[in-house]
Write a protein that holds these residues in place. Structure first.
Motif, mmCIF file in Angstrom:
data_model
loop_
_atom_site.group_PDB
_atom_site.id
_atom_site.type_symbol
_atom_site.label_atom_id
_atom_site.label_comp_id
_atom_site.label_asym_id
_atom_site.label_seq_id
_atom_site.Cartn_x
_atom_site.Cartn_y
_atom_site.Cartn_z
ATOM 1 N N GLY A 54 0.796 -1.226 0.000
ATOM 2 C CA GLY A 54 0.000 0.000 0.000
ATOM 3 C C GLY A 54 0.828 1.276 0.000
ATOM 4 O O GLY A 54 0.463 2.254 0.650
ATOM 5 N N PHE A 55 1.952 1.298 -0.707
ATOM 6 C CA PHE A 55 2.770 2.504 -0.802
ATOM 7 C C PHE A 55 2.869 2.949 -2.245
ATOM 8 O O PHE A 55 2.869 2.128 -3.155
ATOM 9 N N SER A 56 2.977 4.259 -2.444
ATOM 10 C CA SER A 56 3.088 4.735 -3.817
ATOM 11 C C SER A 56 4.546 4.930 -4.205
ATOM 12 O O SER A 56 4.867 5.010 -5.374
ATOM 13 N N GLU A 57 5.436 5.044 -3.214
ATOM 14 C CA GLU A 57 6.841 5.183 -3.591
ATOM 15 C C GLU A 57 7.771 4.612 -2.537
ATOM 16 O O GLU A 57 7.394 4.409 -1.385
ATOM 17 N N LEU A 58 9.000 4.366 -2.989
ATOM 18 C CA LEU A 58 10.026 3.821 -2.109
ATOM 19 C C LEU A 58 11.319 4.527 -2.480
ATOM 20 O O LEU A 58 11.651 4.649 -3.654
ATOM 21 N N ALA A 59 12.010 5.070 -1.484
ATOM 22 C CA ALA A 59 13.265 5.778 -1.763
ATOM 23 C C ALA A 59 14.389 4.757 -1.880
ATOM 24 O O ALA A 59 14.566 3.915 -0.999
#
Lengths: 675, 267
Positions: B72-77
């Motif tokens: 459920g995340f839109s981005e990952l660094a």
């Protein structure tokens, strides 16, 4: 006076029906596009109605004849009434024909009324209870107003009061039967049903003139390359328009409810209510007007209607609280297809359920029970149990099975399935190999190159994992040469036969037949390759696996094999196309939605009724489900045997003993297992 | 790298995620404990959760990292690092820059060195407190977090800790939610270049697959069912030692120093 009123009534009813039709079509068009051949579809309606639909309806002879009289009478009467009363052309034989048609319809409506006096639980009540009266009003009204037209009665008989009463009766009949058809009354099924036959999403399921039996049971693939396409169905408008049309065609006869194993087990699923909920969602509103059996609920007896509501663009399953349908309803389905088989309106319940499951799994990650764990296992180890994929042949270490990787070509590719990890199924596999060796069949297995067929992943809604497994299996299969695939798992059989075809890379085809082992053994017996011992004196019954029977139409071969064995075969009350599911399909044992009782317990109850000593099955899932049933106190457990085990036991000569040499094939299979 | 300052939520949480390895097949996956860390972070009220990974960026690592996005995340660094680099400087630089309130991570990586030292080294570099083996975060109020630490045999220890802090999760932390295909496919990996520090020592190591050793039979000499159950359920448990309560920080530090000298950890 009537000759002024009747044309006005008839043509205004037709005009209102036309307006209603436009509104109804707009509702369907909210769905996603799905191209259909319009003219060819419409042209196919008569055949699809008279052959395919009637084939289903005729399973209930009384209702079938009732419907023929009522519907046939109505169509003829309405057509003639337009000519006779609408256009005033009562001359000659037309009036008499109209009298005959309305009389036939009246006779039919008497049977409909009889049916509604003590309606079985599966029938919806509510507006449906007034239908026989409306049918009688129409047929009687038209009959009486036609009498003056043919000269039996004088034109002004009864005076204006009687004329007004007659006009009112005819108006009632026209309201229900003509514009009720498009404005959402019980007669909606005629309008939507006819168009559903024309624009069905699976046109290939209908028979054709050349004798094709018409079967289309493989699930439709999602296009995962297109990242704009929705992953499954979140809102009613995410269905294709012809799926929505199909839901609208439901006549609420409840045949699906009567055969649904989950409904019978008290799990919160009723296929009829599910379809009606989709109609509610498509039109917007709450399910308060639903007048049939509600979803069972293990805690509350029944789920009360009126608590659920939806809109065309609102979610079907709420993340929190309630929306149109609860998730547990969708996960109760065993995908046994009994509802689809029984549906006279050709509605595809299983497609709809899997579409909605796809959204829950792929978008929300909400596969219940052990679903998430099974999917993770499939991704990481290519089998649902999370076993070491290097140990697929450990069970056969002493059998010296020829590997495809070594022989590269064989007459038969034996697809073992995930049963290789299950000790019960290993017995079946050993029996099958004994049979193949006795018949001197040139076969080979994929061994550790085989993966799960993807059946469970797909029914749990994980199309991505299914396609990944399928594509890798296809790549493996296309490396080897074989004439056919044989498997003892009907789920693998169905997926290999009906669902892999759509995933082959362009320019390649699945150019091999796939056989269930019962079919293949039957072929061996018929061609005299399998020498069988004389009959065994046993009383057995046969349980049709859903994925072999309803999905693939194979009812005969297993029975032929049993006949060849000489056993006494007694049929359960529900067998063949009406066979009751064992409860093991569609990932149902994984999601494990609670009910009042268990589906396999009911099935073993069916078995006990036949007083058979053994129940013969042809599916590892069925074996596991039925063998897991504890018999009620005082009853002896009925043995569950796979058909391969029956045949292996009957072989009069044992195959030449295999040397216990551990060569390359065997040692590769027994790689060290990390533990 | 800076957090959007327009709307500062109550709690900024960064979860350090790594590439996992399935124990049977060796396929890449989301690492189990890191996924539990993500689940723990998601269960915190009013938390803005950020995922951070330092490592190689290739097809297989992307597949594993998308497993976290599917929760459920839109981005990952993603701080790109070459294979074999020591990711410690890059991570501490990134954490310094974003200054989250809470950093959550698993106890040890499933691939590579897997020494389990990274959280400690990171805490040392940042000068933040560290709590290991977390089962739950009970509440966060006024810069103080109440944590539940998992101890052997289902025991729990409640700790209060001043933020910012680094915590590692135990296997007793909540089971991670299912990773869904849709969000995993849509999410983006925000790649940035970080400080690269080659681990020269690691480069000289020789790596080979571990050979499964035969398991030692556990002989339980138990008189009662209760003892047998305790033996079956027991986790490795330290013996001896002493519990100090109501001591000043100085006394506590001296006691630890004495112990480390006794054990010849410090000379």
């Amino acid at each position: 006076m009537l000759d002024i009123l009747l044309p006005i009534l008839i043509f205004s009813a037709l005009a209102l029906a036309a307006i209603g039709a436009v509104r109804r079509i707009r509702l369907w068009r909210q769905g996603r596009p799905s191209p259909v051949p319009v003219l060819r579809g419409l042209a196919a309606v008569p055949r699809r109605y008279l052959v395919d639909l009637h084939h289903v309806v005729a399973r209930d002879k009384v209702m079938s004849n009732t419907h023929v009289a009522t519907a046939g009478g109505f169509v003829a009467a309405m057509g003639l009434a337009i000519v006779v009363h609408g256009l005033g052309l009562a001359e000659g034989v037309l009036g008499w024909l109209l009298l005959a048609a309305s009389a036939t319809m009246f006779a039919g409506s008497l049977f409909v009324a009889q049916r509604r006096r003590n309606p079985p639980a599966r029938l919806s009540k509510g507006p449906w209870m007034r239908l026989p009266k409306s049918l009688m009003a129409f047929s009687l009204g038209i009959f009486v107003v036609t009498l003056p037209a043919v000269g039996v009665l004088p034109a002004d008989a009864g005076g204006w009061l009687v004329a007004l009463v007659l006009a009112a009766v005819v108006a009632w009949g026209l309201a229900e039967l003509v514009f009720g058809m498009t404005w959402g009354g019980p007669m909606k099924h005629a309008f939507a049903g006819a168009l559903h036959l024309a624009f069905h999403r699976r046109p290939e399921r209908f028979s054709d003139k050349r004798g094709g039996e018409g079967r289309s049971t493989g699930l439709k693939a999602l296009d995962l390359e297109d990242d704009q396409a929705p992953l499954g169905v979140e809102t009613p408008a995410d269905f294709t328009w012809n799926q929505l049309l199909g839901f609208d065609a439901c006549v609420q006869c409840g045949r699906c409810e009567a055969v649904c194993p989950a409904f019978a087990a008290g799990q919160p699923l009723n296929p009829k209510k599910l379809i009606q909920d989709m109609v509610v969602g498509m039109a917007g509103g709450s399910d308060a007007h639903y007048a049939g059996s509600p979803y069972p609920s293990p805690e509350r007896g029944d789920k009360p209607v009126g608590e659920h509501h939806g809109t065309p663009h609102g979610p079907i399953v709420a993340r929190e609280g309630t929306a149109l349908v609860d998730a547990e309803t969708l996960w109760s389905c065993t995908t046994c297809r009994a509802c689809v088989e029984e549906c006279p309106m050709m509605i595809e319940h299983v497609d709809a359920i899997v579409d909605m499951r796809r959204h829950l799994t792929l978008e929300e990650g909400a596969t219940p029970g052990k679903g998430a764990e099974v999917i993770d296992n499939l991704i990481a180890t290519d089998n649902p149990g999370g076993f070491d994929p290097g140990g697929r042949l450990n069970w056969a270490a002493d059998l010296d099975l020829p590997l495809m990787a070594d022989v590269e070509r064989a007459e038969v590719l034996l697809w073992l399935g995930d049963g290789v990890f299950d000790m019960r199924n290993q017995r079946t596999l050993r029996a099958l190999i004994k049979v193949l060796r006795a018949a001197d069949v040139d076969f080979a297995v994929l061994g550790n190159e085989e993966r799960d067929s993807g059946d469970v992943a797909r029914r749990l809604g994980d199309e991505a994992t299914f396609q990944s497994l399928a594509r890798r299996n296809i790549a493996t299969l296309s490396r080897y040469r074989f004439e056919s695939i044989v498997t003892c798992d009907p789920h693998s059989f169905h997926v290999l036969k009906n669902e892999y075809g759509a995933l082959y890379p362009q320019g390649q085809d699945a150019d091999y037949p796939v056989w269930h082992h019962s079919t293949f053994i039957n072929q061996l017996i018929e061609s005299g390759r399998l020498p069988l011992a004389p009959g065994q004196a046993q009383r057995v019954t046969y349980h049709d696996p859903c994925y072999l029977g309803r999905y693939n139409g194979e009812y005969e071969a297993p029975r032929a094999v049993l006949r060849a064995l000489g056993v006494e075969l007694v049929e359960m009350q529900r067998s063949g196309y009406r066979s009751r599911c064992c409860g093991g399909g569609g990932g149902a044992p994984i999601t494990d939605v609670p009910g009042k009782q268990r589906i396999p317990d009911m099935r073993m109850g069916d078995v006990r009724e036949t007083q058979a000593e053994q129940v013969v099955v042809g599916c590892p899932q069925c074996t596991a489900m039925l063998e897991g049933v504890v018999p009620p106190a005082g009853n002896e457990a009925t043995a569950v045997k796979d058909i391969a085990e029956m045949v292996a036991a009957a072989l009069d000569n044992t195959p030449p003993a295999t040397p216990a040499s551990h060569d390359a094939a065997a040692s590769q299979a027994t790689e060290e297992v990390l533990s | 790298m800076q957090p959007e300052s327009a709307m500062t939520p109550a709690l900024e949480v960064t979860v350090l995620v790594s590439i996992g390895r399935h124990p049977l097949t060796g396929r890449v996956r989301r690492a189990d404990q890191d996924a539990r860390g993500v689940e723990l972070a998601r269960s915190l009220a009013d938390a803005e959760v950020r995922l951070l990974h330092a490592g190689e960026c290739n097809e297989s690592s992307e597949a594993a990292l998308r497993g976290y996005l599917g929760m459920g995340f839109s981005e990952l660094a993603l701080i790109e690092q070459p294979e074999g680099a020591d990711v410690l400087p890059a991570l501490s630089e990134a954490l310094d820059a974003t200054s989250p309130h809470l950093v959550i991570t698993g106890e040890r990586a499933e691939r590579g060195e897997g020494s389990g030292l990274l959280p400690y080294l990171l805490a040392e570099r940042l000068g933040w407190p560290l709590v290991s083996g977390l089962a739950a975060v009970e509440s966060v109020e006024d810069g103080m977090a109440t944590l539940l630490q998992a101890l052997p045999r289902g025991q729990r220890r409640r700790l209060k800790i001043r933020l910012p802090a680094i915590v590692t999760v135990d296997d007793a932390a909540p089971t991670p939610r299912q990773s869904a295909y849709g969000p995993a496919r849509r999410g983006t990996l925000e790649t940035s270049a970080g400080e690269v520090c080659n681990d020269d020592e690691w480069a000289t190591w020789q790596v080979q697959p571990a050979r499964p050793r035969p398991k030692r039979l556990k002989i339980v000499k138990a008189a009662s069912a209760r003892d047998r159950f305790k033996a079956a359920a027991a986790k490795a448990e330290g013996t001896g030692g002493q519990v100090l309560t109501d001591v000043t920080p100085t006394q506590g530090a001296e006691a630890i120093l004495t112990l480390l000298r006794d054990e010849e950890v410090l000379r």
